[in-house]
Design an enzyme around this catalytic site. Sequence first.
Site, PDB file in Angstrom:
ATOM      1  N   GLU A  43      12.498  27.124 -38.512  1.00 54.29           N
ATOM      2  CA  GLU A  43      11.193  27.368 -37.854  1.00 54.29           C
ATOM      3  C   GLU A  43      11.398  28.428 -37.132  1.00 54.29           C
ATOM      4  OE1 GLU A  43       9.975  23.801 -36.316  1.00 54.29           O
ATOM      5  OE2 GLU A  43      11.178  22.520 -37.573  1.00 54.29           O
ATOM      6  N   GLY A  47       4.431  22.282 -41.077  1.00 59.10           N
ATOM      7  CA  GLY A  47       5.624  21.652 -40.667  1.00 59.10           C
ATOM      8  C   GLY A  47       5.134  20.229 -40.234  1.00 59.10           C
TER       9      GLY A  47
HETATM   10  P1  ADP Z   1       3.676  22.627 -37.940  1.00 59.07           P
HETATM   11  O1  ADP Z   1       4.564  21.529 -37.619  1.00 59.07           O
HETATM   12  O2  ADP Z   1       2.536  22.947 -38.844  1.00 59.07           O
HETATM   13  O3  ADP Z   1       4.685  24.018 -38.308  1.00 59.07           O
HETATM   14  P2  ADP Z   1       3.542  23.858 -35.027  1.00 59.07           P
HETATM   15  O4  ADP Z   1       2.970  22.952 -33.940  1.00 59.07           O
HETATM   16  O5  ADP Z   1       4.912  24.157 -35.028  1.00 59.07           O
HETATM   17  O6  ADP Z   1       2.927  23.143 -36.376  1.00 59.07           O
HETATM   18  O7  ADP Z   1       2.616  25.054 -35.035  1.00 59.07           O
HETATM   19  C1  ADP Z   1       2.908  26.123 -36.183  1.00 59.07           C
HETATM   20  C2  ADP Z   1       1.851  27.014 -36.400  1.00 59.07           C
HETATM   21  O8  ADP Z   1       1.184  27.612 -35.220  1.00 59.07           O
HETATM   22  C3  ADP Z   1       2.078  28.248 -37.406  1.00 59.07           C
HETATM   23  O9  ADP Z   1       2.286  27.786 -38.652  1.00 59.07           O
HETATM   24  C4  ADP Z   1       1.414  29.136 -37.049  1.00 59.07           C
HETATM   25  O10 ADP Z   1       0.139  29.104 -37.945  1.00 59.07           O
HETATM   26  C5  ADP Z   1       0.566  28.922 -35.652  1.00 59.07           C
HETATM   27  N1  ADP Z   1       1.340  30.064 -34.648  1.00 59.07           N
HETATM   28  C6  ADP Z   1       0.375  30.199 -33.734  1.00 59.07           C
HETATM   29  N2  ADP Z   1       1.065  31.245 -32.668  1.00 59.07           N
HETATM   30  C7  ADP Z   1       2.304  31.188 -33.294  1.00 59.07           C
HETATM   31  C8  ADP Z   1       3.597  31.611 -32.597  1.00 59.07           C
HETATM   32  N3  ADP Z   1       3.498  32.575 -31.688  1.00 59.07           N
HETATM   33  N4  ADP Z   1       4.571  31.576 -33.438  1.00 59.07           N
HETATM   34  C9  ADP Z   1       4.536  30.822 -34.553  1.00 59.07           C
HETATM   35  N5  ADP Z   1       3.659  30.060 -34.981  1.00 59.07           N
HETATM   36  C10 ADP Z   1       2.363  30.202 -34.528  1.00 59.07           C
HETATM   37 MG    MG Z   2       6.530  24.073 -36.928  1.00 59.51          MG
END
Ligand code: ADP
Ligand code: MG
Length: 160
Positions: free
Chosen positions: A92, A28
């Site tokens: 999300e 994301g």
């Molecule tokens: P991004 O912007 O890439 O989505 P985030 O900071 O939102 O990054 O982190 C999302 C990622 O964190 C998810 O894609 C997953 O791989 C990881 N993750 C770890 N724990 C969780 C959780 N409890 N719920 C959702 N995603 C999680």
């Molecule tokens: Mg995210």
Amino acid sequence: MTLDESICQPQEMRLHLPYFTAGRVVEGFGRGSKQLGCPTANFPRSVVETLPKDFIPGVYYGWARVDKQPVYKMVMNIGWCPYYNNEQKSMETHILHEFEDDFYGSQLKICILGYLRPEKNFSSLDDLITEIKSDIKNAGEALDDDNCLQFKTHSFFNEC
Ligand code: ADP
Ligand code: MG
């Protein structure tokens, strides 16, 4: 009692619920966990585009399964995240479980059961974080209801 009758929400919010969907977790904006202490697994555009056009943007709760892991509670944002001025619609999912590792590329299945609140703008990051904490609490409580619990074992989560 049906799910619709059990959840006291305006009809238009429940229009497409329960809503089942699945897809691979993609990168994301990289700010969920860093800024807010609340990682959100993002669906690819192909999944977002299959949402019915009249699906109301906002914060929802339901169940989620990553690959063959157990089914956990989730809270999710569907929409444009006004605080960040997103230009593209996103879905999300924050799963109410502490994972040891990230799971980018994994299969994420979700079942959306209820609507918590509309998307709104926040004047500070602190306000946004406070709201997210309350969303997580409200989602956790709503999902303990028998009408929601029955979906945790839905056959959708076991299909390949
Ligand atoms: P991004 O912007 O890439 O989505 P985030 O900071 O939102 O990054 O982190 C999302 C990622 O964190 C998810 O894609 C997953 O791989 C990881 N993750 C770890 N724990 C969780 C959780 N409890 N719920 C959702 N995603 C999680
Ligand atoms: Mg995210």
